[in-house]
Design a protein around this motif. Structure first.
Motif, mmCIF file in Angstrom:
data_model
loop_
_atom_site.group_PDB
_atom_site.id
_atom_site.type_symbol
_atom_site.label_atom_id
_atom_site.label_comp_id
_atom_site.label_asym_id
_atom_site.label_seq_id
_atom_site.Cartn_x
_atom_site.Cartn_y
_atom_site.Cartn_z
ATOM 1 N N MET A 186 68.217 -18.122 65.423
ATOM 2 C CA MET A 186 67.492 -16.990 66.122
ATOM 3 C C MET A 186 68.632 -15.880 66.124
ATOM 4 O O MET A 186 69.948 -16.053 65.899
ATOM 5 C CB MET A 186 67.464 -17.618 67.644
ATOM 6 N N SER A 187 68.079 -14.887 66.324
ATOM 7 C CA SER A 187 69.207 -13.544 66.551
ATOM 8 C C SER A 187 68.856 -13.199 67.878
ATOM 9 O O SER A 187 67.845 -12.681 68.238
ATOM 10 C CB SER A 187 68.494 -12.401 65.582
ATOM 11 N N VAL A 188 70.126 -12.713 68.319
ATOM 12 C CA VAL A 188 70.109 -12.663 69.979
ATOM 13 C C VAL A 188 70.996 -11.085 69.945
ATOM 14 O O VAL A 188 72.072 -11.092 69.692
ATOM 15 C CB VAL A 188 70.765 -13.611 70.794
ATOM 16 N N PRO A 189 70.423 -10.255 70.611
ATOM 17 C CA PRO A 189 71.229 -8.842 70.811
ATOM 18 C C PRO A 189 72.349 -9.424 71.966
ATOM 19 O O PRO A 189 71.968 -9.905 73.252
ATOM 20 C CB PRO A 189 70.454 -7.949 71.378
ATOM 21 N N LEU A 190 73.700 -9.261 71.818
ATOM 22 C CA LEU A 190 74.545 -9.640 72.571
ATOM 23 C C LEU A 190 75.479 -8.432 73.042
ATOM 24 O O LEU A 190 76.398 -8.664 73.864
ATOM 25 C CB LEU A 190 75.469 -10.771 72.270
ATOM 26 N N ALA A 226 64.784 -26.776 69.971
ATOM 27 C CA ALA A 226 64.964 -26.852 71.731
ATOM 28 C C ALA A 226 66.403 -26.625 71.847
ATOM 29 O O ALA A 226 66.837 -26.017 72.847
ATOM 30 C CB ALA A 226 64.688 -28.352 72.039
ATOM 31 N N THR A 227 67.370 -26.939 71.004
ATOM 32 C CA THR A 227 68.555 -26.479 71.176
ATOM 33 C C THR A 227 69.031 -24.823 70.919
ATOM 34 O O THR A 227 69.731 -24.635 71.769
ATOM 35 C CB THR A 227 69.692 -27.141 69.916
ATOM 36 N N LEU A 228 68.477 -24.327 70.059
ATOM 37 C CA LEU A 228 68.786 -22.808 70.145
ATOM 38 C C LEU A 228 67.888 -22.249 71.614
ATOM 39 O O LEU A 228 68.452 -21.291 72.076
ATOM 40 C CB LEU A 228 67.767 -22.308 69.083
ATOM 41 N N LEU A 229 66.902 -22.830 71.974
ATOM 42 C CA LEU A 229 66.140 -22.373 73.175
ATOM 43 C C LEU A 229 67.290 -22.420 74.383
ATOM 44 O O LEU A 229 67.309 -21.775 75.271
ATOM 45 C CB LEU A 229 64.848 -22.678 73.163
ATOM 46 N N ARG A 230 67.757 -23.922 74.353
ATOM 47 C CA ARG A 230 68.748 -24.023 75.625
ATOM 48 C C ARG A 230 69.748 -22.932 75.443
ATOM 49 O O ARG A 230 70.370 -22.758 76.486
ATOM 50 C CB ARG A 230 69.120 -25.364 75.431
ATOM 51 N N LEU A 231 70.207 -22.670 74.414
ATOM 52 C CA LEU A 231 71.204 -21.584 74.266
ATOM 53 C C LEU A 231 70.705 -20.232 74.608
ATOM 54 O O LEU A 231 71.478 -19.492 75.384
ATOM 55 C CB LEU A 231 71.809 -21.411 73.043
ATOM 56 N N GLY A 275 70.380 -23.664 63.960
ATOM 57 C CA GLY A 275 70.759 -24.984 64.361
ATOM 58 C C GLY A 275 69.995 -26.049 63.172
ATOM 59 O O GLY A 275 69.598 -25.581 62.223
ATOM 60 N N ARG A 276 70.237 -27.116 63.485
ATOM 61 C CA ARG A 276 69.630 -28.160 62.724
ATOM 62 C C ARG A 276 68.166 -28.275 62.447
ATOM 63 O O ARG A 276 67.630 -27.710 63.420
ATOM 64 C CB ARG A 276 70.077 -29.605 63.054
ATOM 65 N N TYR A 277 67.569 -28.836 61.274
ATOM 66 C CA TYR A 277 66.105 -28.970 61.170
ATOM 67 C C TYR A 277 65.662 -29.506 62.402
ATOM 68 O O TYR A 277 65.995 -30.616 62.852
ATOM 69 C CB TYR A 277 65.951 -29.586 59.841
ATOM 70 N N ALA A 278 64.439 -28.914 62.738
ATOM 71 C CA ALA A 278 63.552 -29.280 63.698
ATOM 72 C C ALA A 278 64.152 -29.372 64.986
ATOM 73 O O ALA A 278 63.772 -30.274 65.949
ATOM 74 C CB ALA A 278 62.884 -30.706 63.446
ATOM 75 N N GLU A 279 65.387 -28.758 65.388
ATOM 76 C CA GLU A 279 66.115 -28.842 66.568
ATOM 77 C C GLU A 279 66.174 -27.532 67.241
ATOM 78 O O GLU A 279 66.870 -26.852 67.695
ATOM 79 C CB GLU A 279 67.534 -29.306 66.561
#
Length: 51
Positions: free
Chosen positions: A1-5, A26-31, A20-24
């Motif tokens: 994902m690309s996030v403006p920071l 949810a990890t990126l969304l938790r970040l 993130g790893r393939y099919a994960e």
């Protein structure tokens, strides 16, 4: 994902890319959640750049 920071000196958003790893997705969304809470972007609008 690309996030403006960050915002550059001329007001343009600077993004960071996270992968993130393939099919994960949810990890990126938790970040993304805590990042958005710490530095919300929903109402920000970059200025127009002179061409």
């Amino acid at each position: 994902m690309s996030v403006p920071l960050h915002v550059s000196a001329d007001g343009a958003p600077v993004g960071v890319h996270f992968a993130g790893r393939y099919a994960e997705d949810a990890t990126l969304l938790r970040l993304a959640g805590p990042l958005e809470q710490a530095a919300p972007w929903a109402r920000r609008r970059p200025g127009l750049c002179a061409a």
